[in-house]
Motif scaffolding. Structure first.
Motif, PDB file in Angstrom:
ATOM      1  N   THR A  99     128.641  15.614  39.550  1.00  0.00           N
ATOM      2  CA  THR A  99     129.103  15.055  38.277  1.00  0.00           C
ATOM      3  C   THR A  99     128.593  13.616  38.119  1.00  0.00           C
ATOM      4  OG1 THR A  99     131.149  14.389  39.357  1.00  0.00           O
ATOM      5  CG2 THR A  99     131.163  16.518  38.218  1.00  0.00           C
ATOM      6  N   ASN A 100     128.857  13.050  36.970  1.00  0.00           N
ATOM      7  CA  ASN A 100     128.335  11.707  36.675  1.00  0.00           C
ATOM      8  C   ASN A 100     128.977  10.580  37.477  1.00  0.00           C
ATOM      9  OD1 ASN A 100     126.435  12.494  34.905  1.00  0.00           O
ATOM     10  ND2 ASN A 100     127.610  12.028  33.045  1.00  0.00           N
ATOM     11  N   LYS A 101     130.165  10.833  37.988  1.00  0.00           N
ATOM     12  CA  LYS A 101     130.826   9.809  38.815  1.00  0.00           C
ATOM     13  C   LYS A 101     131.010  10.396  40.207  1.00  0.00           C
ATOM     14  CE  LYS A 101     132.630   6.766  35.470  1.00  0.00           C
ATOM     15  NZ  LYS A 101     131.400   6.872  34.666  1.00  0.00           N
ATOM     16  N   LEU A 102     130.359   9.764  41.165  1.00  0.00           N
ATOM     17  CA  LEU A 102     130.364  10.261  42.541  1.00  0.00           C
ATOM     18  C   LEU A 102     131.045   9.283  43.476  1.00  0.00           C
ATOM     19  CD1 LEU A 102     126.617  11.262  43.174  1.00  0.00           C
ATOM     20  CD2 LEU A 102     128.519  12.822  42.732  1.00  0.00           C
ATOM     21  N   LEU A 103     131.761   9.828  44.419  1.00  0.00           N
ATOM     22  CA  LEU A 103     132.284   9.012  45.503  1.00  0.00           C
ATOM     23  C   LEU A 103     131.632   9.540  46.781  1.00  0.00           C
ATOM     24  CD1 LEU A 103     134.386   6.751  45.701  1.00  0.00           C
ATOM     25  CD2 LEU A 103     135.988   8.478  46.540  1.00  0.00           C
ATOM     26  N   ILE A 104     131.021   8.639  47.537  1.00  0.00           N
ATOM     27  CA  ILE A 104     130.341   9.053  48.765  1.00  0.00           C
ATOM     28  C   ILE A 104     131.089   8.443  49.948  1.00  0.00           C
ATOM     29  CG2 ILE A 104     128.171   8.936  50.059  1.00  0.00           C
ATOM     30  CD1 ILE A 104     126.700   8.697  47.368  1.00  0.00           C
ATOM     31  N   LEU A 105     131.570   9.284  50.848  1.00  0.00           N
ATOM     32  CA  LEU A 105     132.354   8.795  51.976  1.00  0.00           C
ATOM     33  C   LEU A 105     131.549   8.910  53.271  1.00  0.00           C
ATOM     34  CD1 LEU A 105     135.795  10.408  51.070  1.00  0.00           C
ATOM     35  CD2 LEU A 105     134.901   8.158  50.410  1.00  0.00           C
ATOM     36  N   ASP A 106     131.281   7.751  53.850  1.00  0.00           N
ATOM     37  CA  ASP A 106     130.488   7.689  55.074  1.00  0.00           C
ATOM     38  C   ASP A 106     131.445   7.685  56.272  1.00  0.00           C
ATOM     39  OD1 ASP A 106     128.551   7.300  56.933  1.00  0.00           O
ATOM     40  OD2 ASP A 106     128.010   5.267  56.311  1.00  0.00           O
ATOM     41  N   ALA A 107     131.881   8.897  56.655  1.00  0.00           N
ATOM     42  CA  ALA A 107     132.722   9.059  57.844  1.00  0.00           C
ATOM     43  C   ALA A 107     134.114   8.427  57.723  1.00  0.00           C
ATOM     44  CB  ALA A 107     131.998   8.551  59.079  1.00  0.00           C
ATOM     45  N   VAL A 108     134.784   8.685  56.611  1.00  0.00           N
ATOM     46  CA  VAL A 108     136.211   8.350  56.522  1.00  0.00           C
ATOM     47  C   VAL A 108     136.937   9.357  57.403  1.00  0.00           C
ATOM     48  CG1 VAL A 108     138.241   8.379  55.005  1.00  0.00           C
ATOM     49  CG2 VAL A 108     136.131   7.265  54.256  1.00  0.00           C
ATOM     50  N   GLN A 109     137.759   8.869  58.320  1.00  0.00           N
ATOM     51  CA  GLN A 109     138.273   9.771  59.350  1.00  0.00           C
ATOM     52  C   GLN A 109     139.766  10.062  59.320  1.00  0.00           C
ATOM     53  OE1 GLN A 109     136.376   7.952  62.684  1.00  0.00           O
ATOM     54  NE2 GLN A 109     134.840   9.555  62.826  1.00  0.00           N
ATOM     55  N   ASP A 110     140.538   9.187  58.682  1.00  0.00           N
ATOM     56  CA  ASP A 110     141.986   9.408  58.679  1.00  0.00           C
ATOM     57  C   ASP A 110     142.365  10.403  57.584  1.00  0.00           C
ATOM     58  OD1 ASP A 110     144.785   8.255  59.501  1.00  0.00           O
ATOM     59  OD2 ASP A 110     144.747   8.345  57.318  1.00  0.00           O
ATOM     60  N   PRO A 111     143.068  11.490  57.950  1.00  0.00           N
ATOM     61  CA  PRO A 111     143.421  12.507  56.952  1.00  0.00           C
ATOM     62  C   PRO A 111     144.242  11.938  55.790  1.00  0.00           C
ATOM     63  CG  PRO A 111     143.965  13.285  59.175  1.00  0.00           C
ATOM     64  CD  PRO A 111     143.559  11.850  59.300  1.00  0.00           C
ATOM     65  N   GLU A 145     126.923   5.202  33.053  1.00  0.00           N
ATOM     66  CA  GLU A 145     127.374   6.583  32.957  1.00  0.00           C
ATOM     67  C   GLU A 145     127.346   7.269  34.318  1.00  0.00           C
ATOM     68  OE1 GLU A 145     126.458  10.499  30.227  1.00  0.00           O
ATOM     69  OE2 GLU A 145     125.136   8.761  30.092  1.00  0.00           O
ATOM     70  N   LYS A 146     126.234   7.040  35.033  1.00  0.00           N
ATOM     71  CA  LYS A 146     126.076   7.689  36.332  1.00  0.00           C
ATOM     72  C   LYS A 146     126.261   6.679  37.450  1.00  0.00           C
ATOM     73  CE  LYS A 146     123.235  11.573  35.016  1.00  0.00           C
ATOM     74  NZ  LYS A 146     122.262  12.516  35.550  1.00  0.00           N
ATOM     75  N   ILE A 147     127.380   6.779  38.108  1.00  0.00           N
ATOM     76  CA  ILE A 147     127.718   5.810  39.148  1.00  0.00           C
ATOM     77  C   ILE A 147     128.075   6.529  40.441  1.00  0.00           C
ATOM     78  CG2 ILE A 147     129.503   4.152  39.874  1.00  0.00           C
ATOM     79  CD1 ILE A 147     129.552   2.986  37.185  1.00  0.00           C
ATOM     80  N   ALA A 148     127.560   6.016  41.544  1.00  0.00           N
ATOM     81  CA  ALA A 148     127.967   6.510  42.864  1.00  0.00           C
ATOM     82  C   ALA A 148     128.456   5.326  43.691  1.00  0.00           C
ATOM     83  CB  ALA A 148     126.799   7.202  43.561  1.00  0.00           C
ATOM     84  N   ILE A 149     129.623   5.487  44.300  1.00  0.00           N
ATOM     85  CA  ILE A 149     130.206   4.424  45.121  1.00  0.00           C
ATOM     86  C   ILE A 149     130.272   4.923  46.561  1.00  0.00           C
ATOM     87  CG2 ILE A 149     132.228   2.943  45.451  1.00  0.00           C
ATOM     88  CD1 ILE A 149     131.055   2.730  42.665  1.00  0.00           C
ATOM     89  N   ILE A 150     129.822   4.099  47.487  1.00  0.00           N
ATOM     90  CA  ILE A 150     129.865   4.497  48.900  1.00  0.00           C
ATOM     91  C   ILE A 150     130.923   3.696  49.652  1.00  0.00           C
ATOM     92  CG2 ILE A 150     128.529   4.829  51.018  1.00  0.00           C
ATOM     93  CD1 ILE A 150     126.008   4.770  49.380  1.00  0.00           C
ATOM     94  N   LEU A 151     131.812   4.404  50.311  1.00  0.00           N
ATOM     95  CA  LEU A 151     132.819   3.770  51.152  1.00  0.00           C
ATOM     96  C   LEU A 151     132.569   4.149  52.601  1.00  0.00           C
ATOM     97  CD1 LEU A 151     135.331   2.182  49.952  1.00  0.00           C
ATOM     98  CD2 LEU A 151     134.350   3.781  48.305  1.00  0.00           C
ATOM     99  N   GLY A 152     132.854   3.225  53.501  1.00  0.00           N
ATOM    100  CA  GLY A 152     132.533   3.476  54.905  1.00  0.00           C
ATOM    101  C   GLY A 152     133.730   3.857  55.757  1.00  0.00           C
ATOM    102  N   ASN A 153     133.456   4.025  57.011  1.00  0.00           N
ATOM    103  CA  ASN A 153     134.450   4.378  58.014  1.00  0.00           C
ATOM    104  C   ASN A 153     135.502   3.270  58.170  1.00  0.00           C
ATOM    105  OD1 ASN A 153     134.979   3.736  61.151  1.00  0.00           O
ATOM    106  ND2 ASN A 153     134.999   5.942  60.818  1.00  0.00           N
TER     107      ASN A 153
END
Lengths: 231, 231
Positions: free
Chosen positions: A90-102, A182-190
């Motif tokens: 989709t146009n809004k992406l969330l990218i998680l780089d090894a988020v580990q806590d449930p 319109e097209k955004i991706a956000i990367i969050l880390g561990n």
């Protein structure tokens, strides 16, 4: 009522406590009446189990339920569900780089659903989305999102038309000044280590959230503030 | 090296796993090198314990450490700390009406410290702030905030000069439209039940966070978005 740990149905449910088995069987378990209801509504429910004998449920003893349920000892209902693949970008992406806590992953899903980031990309080393604690803390948001498991570095090559932002406590663009494209991706880390070096090296834009000091925020909080702001 | 569970110092540490004992003794335990260091810097450290023999630490066996530490089994250091009362009422208040999950409370403290909400009021039924999981997830923010334990209804009578906002998913003022006054108090409710009725009845202003649907957010996320916005 199912009362024996040797019952093949019970054995099959217990197996699903392992991520590997969930993946193999394409099935997972949800805990609690709210999620069982949601799964039923969305046609994902294969079978529902309850401590009580009631219509639409297979009854289980308390002992069996406590063996299966992960979140706490007061679970009264569980649902066996089928996985369905929804991997649309989709146009809004969330990218998680090894988020580990449930708990963090579940809270992030809830916010992603609330703020319209309908696709979550999970890098290697991320917590399994079908972990019962993730599902529980997602409060059903898991059913409403698309998920993509990917190597993040390779994935970034596929979304060259997106504004991709890393997150950094040290420097970058202040969140209030980020353009809402319109097209955004956000990367969050561990939680402990942030964004991994190979991903970070690919990024040319980072967002920081202004704070009174240089301390960092909980990852689900940081993700949510950014999604709220860029929704 | 302390190796016996019958050692009086070990017994004294183990007692502090209970909130009641922590309160009676005015002492609590922090886990992990980062927090031990912080506590030492702030003069709150009574004694530090480590798995290794090293200067400034009393050595403990792994078995004893695992009995004392709550957060996980890889804790290498713990610190015995004294509580100091800091109950100043600052201009930005966060009032928690029975937030119960330690991870949520810790994440909220971290955000409160980051966004200048330097006082947290804890209503009856709230999670103990000296719970090791709270301290761990607060990442040291616990040392930097004021805490007030109070009956919220009575407390509200003491802050009549504050703009007091409840939080509601149903209606209220949209977060973007809330005026940033100098003296602001925000009330967040319990994970399952929200703000209790007696508190809610005292409020004439509520904030809502605009979302794509009427689902709610994790309480630490909601608190943090509001504090970020009204910082």
């Amino acid at each position: 009522m199912l009362t024996s740990l040797d019952n093949p149905n019970v054995k099959a449910l217990l197996k699903l406590k392992k991520a590997k088995e969930r993946k193999k069987e394409n099935k997972f378990i949800v805990e609690g009446p709210h999620l069982v209801k949601e799964a039923r509504k969305l046609n994902l429910l294969i079978e529902a189990f309850s401590l009580e004998e009631k219509e639409g449920y297979t009854a289980l003893s308390k002992q069996i339920m406590d063996k299966i349920a992960e979140t706490d000892t007061t679970v009264t209902e569980i649902g066996l569900c089928k996985m369905i693949e929804k991997s649309e970008i989709t146009n809004k992406l969330l990218i998680l780089d090894a988020v580990q806590d449930p708990g963090n992953l579940g809270a992030i899903m809830r916010s992603a659903n609330a703020f319209g980031f309908k696709t979550i990309v999970l890098g290697e080393g991320s917590c399994d989305i079908y972990n019962p604690k993730v599902i529980r803390s997602s409060q059903g948001a898991i059913f409403k999102l698309n998920f993509i498991n990917a190597n993040i570095v390779s994935f970034l090559d596929k979304i060259k038309d997106f504004d991709v932002y890393g997150t950094s406590v040290i420097n970058g663009i202040e969140l209030d000044k980020v353009k809402k494209n319109e097209k955004i991706a956000i990367i969050l880390g561990n939680e402990g280590n942030g964004i991994s070096k190979d991903v970070f090296d690919k990024l040319n834009k980072n967002i920081y959230i202004p704070m009174e000091n240089t301390e960092s925020l909980n990852v689900s909080v940081a993700a949510s503030i950014i999604m709220y702001k860029l929704r």
